[in-house]
Design a protein around this motif. Structure first.
Motif, PDB file in Angstrom:
ATOM      1  N   ALA A 102       0.829  -0.964  -0.202  1.00 55.06           N
ATOM      2  CA  ALA A 102      -0.072  -0.045   0.020  1.00 55.06           C
ATOM      3  C   ALA A 102       0.716   1.106   0.166  1.00 55.06           C
ATOM      4  O   ALA A 102       0.455   2.389  -0.492  1.00 55.06           O
ATOM      5  CB  ALA A 102      -0.949  -0.080   1.270  1.00 55.06           C
ATOM      6  N   LEU A 103       2.145   1.008   0.514  1.00 57.01           N
ATOM      7  CA  LEU A 103       3.155   2.411   0.683  1.00 57.01           C
ATOM      8  C   LEU A 103       3.289   2.675  -0.976  1.00 57.01           C
ATOM      9  O   LEU A 103       3.710   3.864  -1.155  1.00 57.01           O
ATOM     10  CB  LEU A 103       4.305   2.222   1.113  1.00 57.01           C
ATOM     11  CG  LEU A 103       3.928   1.812   2.791  1.00 57.01           C
ATOM     12  CD1 LEU A 103       5.383   1.453   3.545  1.00 57.01           C
ATOM     13  CD2 LEU A 103       3.615   3.082   3.435  1.00 57.01           C
ATOM     14  N   ALA A 104       3.136   1.954  -1.802  1.00 51.19           N
ATOM     15  CA  ALA A 104       3.266   2.280  -3.428  1.00 51.19           C
ATOM     16  C   ALA A 104       2.390   3.378  -3.618  1.00 51.19           C
ATOM     17  O   ALA A 104       2.706   3.852  -4.589  1.00 51.19           O
ATOM     18  CB  ALA A 104       3.361   1.056  -4.263  1.00 51.19           C
ATOM     19  N   LEU A 105       1.176   3.397  -3.125  1.00 51.09           N
ATOM     20  CA  LEU A 105       0.244   4.306  -3.458  1.00 51.09           C
ATOM     21  C   LEU A 105       1.098   5.810  -3.220  1.00 51.09           C
ATOM     22  O   LEU A 105       0.750   6.625  -4.111  1.00 51.09           O
ATOM     23  CB  LEU A 105      -0.849   4.353  -2.445  1.00 51.09           C
ATOM     24  CG  LEU A 105      -1.782   5.202  -2.562  1.00 51.09           C
ATOM     25  CD1 LEU A 105      -2.641   5.195  -3.849  1.00 51.09           C
ATOM     26  CD2 LEU A 105      -3.030   5.288  -1.295  1.00 51.09           C
ATOM     27  N   LYS A 106       1.990   6.095  -2.373  1.00 51.15           N
ATOM     28  CA  LYS A 106       2.455   7.282  -2.097  1.00 51.15           C
ATOM     29  C   LYS A 106       3.235   7.579  -3.616  1.00 51.15           C
ATOM     30  O   LYS A 106       3.286   8.761  -4.047  1.00 51.15           O
ATOM     31  CB  LYS A 106       3.345   7.265  -0.842  1.00 51.15           C
ATOM     32  CG  LYS A 106       4.134   8.685  -0.705  1.00 51.15           C
ATOM     33  CD  LYS A 106       4.575   8.646   0.579  1.00 51.15           C
ATOM     34  CE  LYS A 106       5.111  10.108   0.841  1.00 51.15           C
ATOM     35  NZ  LYS A 106       5.520  10.415   2.213  1.00 51.15           N
ATOM     36  N   GLN A 107       4.167   6.581  -3.592  1.00 51.96           N
ATOM     37  CA  GLN A 107       4.891   6.869  -5.045  1.00 51.96           C
ATOM     38  C   GLN A 107       3.998   6.852  -6.448  1.00 51.96           C
ATOM     39  O   GLN A 107       4.441   7.713  -7.378  1.00 51.96           O
ATOM     40  CB  GLN A 107       5.666   5.502  -5.304  1.00 51.96           C
ATOM     41  CG  GLN A 107       6.813   5.454  -6.293  1.00 51.96           C
ATOM     42  CD  GLN A 107       7.725   4.143  -6.269  1.00 51.96           C
ATOM     43  OE1 GLN A 107       7.521   3.337  -5.679  1.00 51.96           O
ATOM     44  NE2 GLN A 107       8.649   4.305  -7.233  1.00 51.96           N
ATOM     45  N   LEU A 108       3.058   6.213  -6.449  1.00 57.09           N
ATOM     46  CA  LEU A 108       2.108   6.298  -7.427  1.00 57.09           C
ATOM     47  C   LEU A 108       1.379   7.742  -7.717  1.00 57.09           C
ATOM     48  O   LEU A 108       1.465   8.356  -8.815  1.00 57.09           O
ATOM     49  CB  LEU A 108       0.899   5.439  -7.748  1.00 57.09           C
ATOM     50  CG  LEU A 108      -0.151   5.445  -8.707  1.00 57.09           C
ATOM     51  CD1 LEU A 108       0.372   5.238  -9.983  1.00 57.09           C
ATOM     52  CD2 LEU A 108      -1.398   4.710  -8.197  1.00 57.09           C
TER      53      LEU A 108
END
Length: 111
Positions: A102-108
């Motif tokens: 879910a932390l990939a959301l920040k990168q996205l």
């Protein structure tokens, strides 16, 4: 008096915003289901697989994480007005599943 936005209207805005993002710098694949609460309630998913981003208005059962929040919170996240980590720690979003994915959301959303 303004008419309340429907989930379809809200989803169209989010889909347009996300499908325009440059995801070339994101190396890992992920799939999130978003459960939107409130007046604009509905479900959609965001998947990044092999460098291609898909945003569709369906349940996604083989997901890495399910993220539950209001439409307003997701709008603020998408506009960069709310940090995803802060939203999680202040309980504006609820994450079920693999938090590290879910932390990939920040990168996205930086895209």
């Amino acid at each position: 008096m303004t008419q309340a936005m429907t989930f379809s209207d809200f989803f169209a805005q989010i889909q347009q915003k996300l499908t325009g993002l440059d995801v070339s710098g994101i190396q890992e694949d992920f799939a999130f289901q978003f459960n939107i609460t409130g007046e604009e309630a509905g479900v959609f998913y965001v998947e990044l697989k092999n460098g291609k981003l898909s945003v569709e208005p369906y349940d996604y059962h083989d997901r890495d994480a399910a993220i539950t929040c209001s439409a307003d919170t997701l709008r603020k996240l998408a506009e960069g007005k709310l940090d995803p980590i802060l939203a999680f720690t202040t309980h504006k979003i609820k994450v079920e599943g693999r938090l590290e994915k879910a932390l990939a959301l920040k990168q996205l959303l930086k895209g």
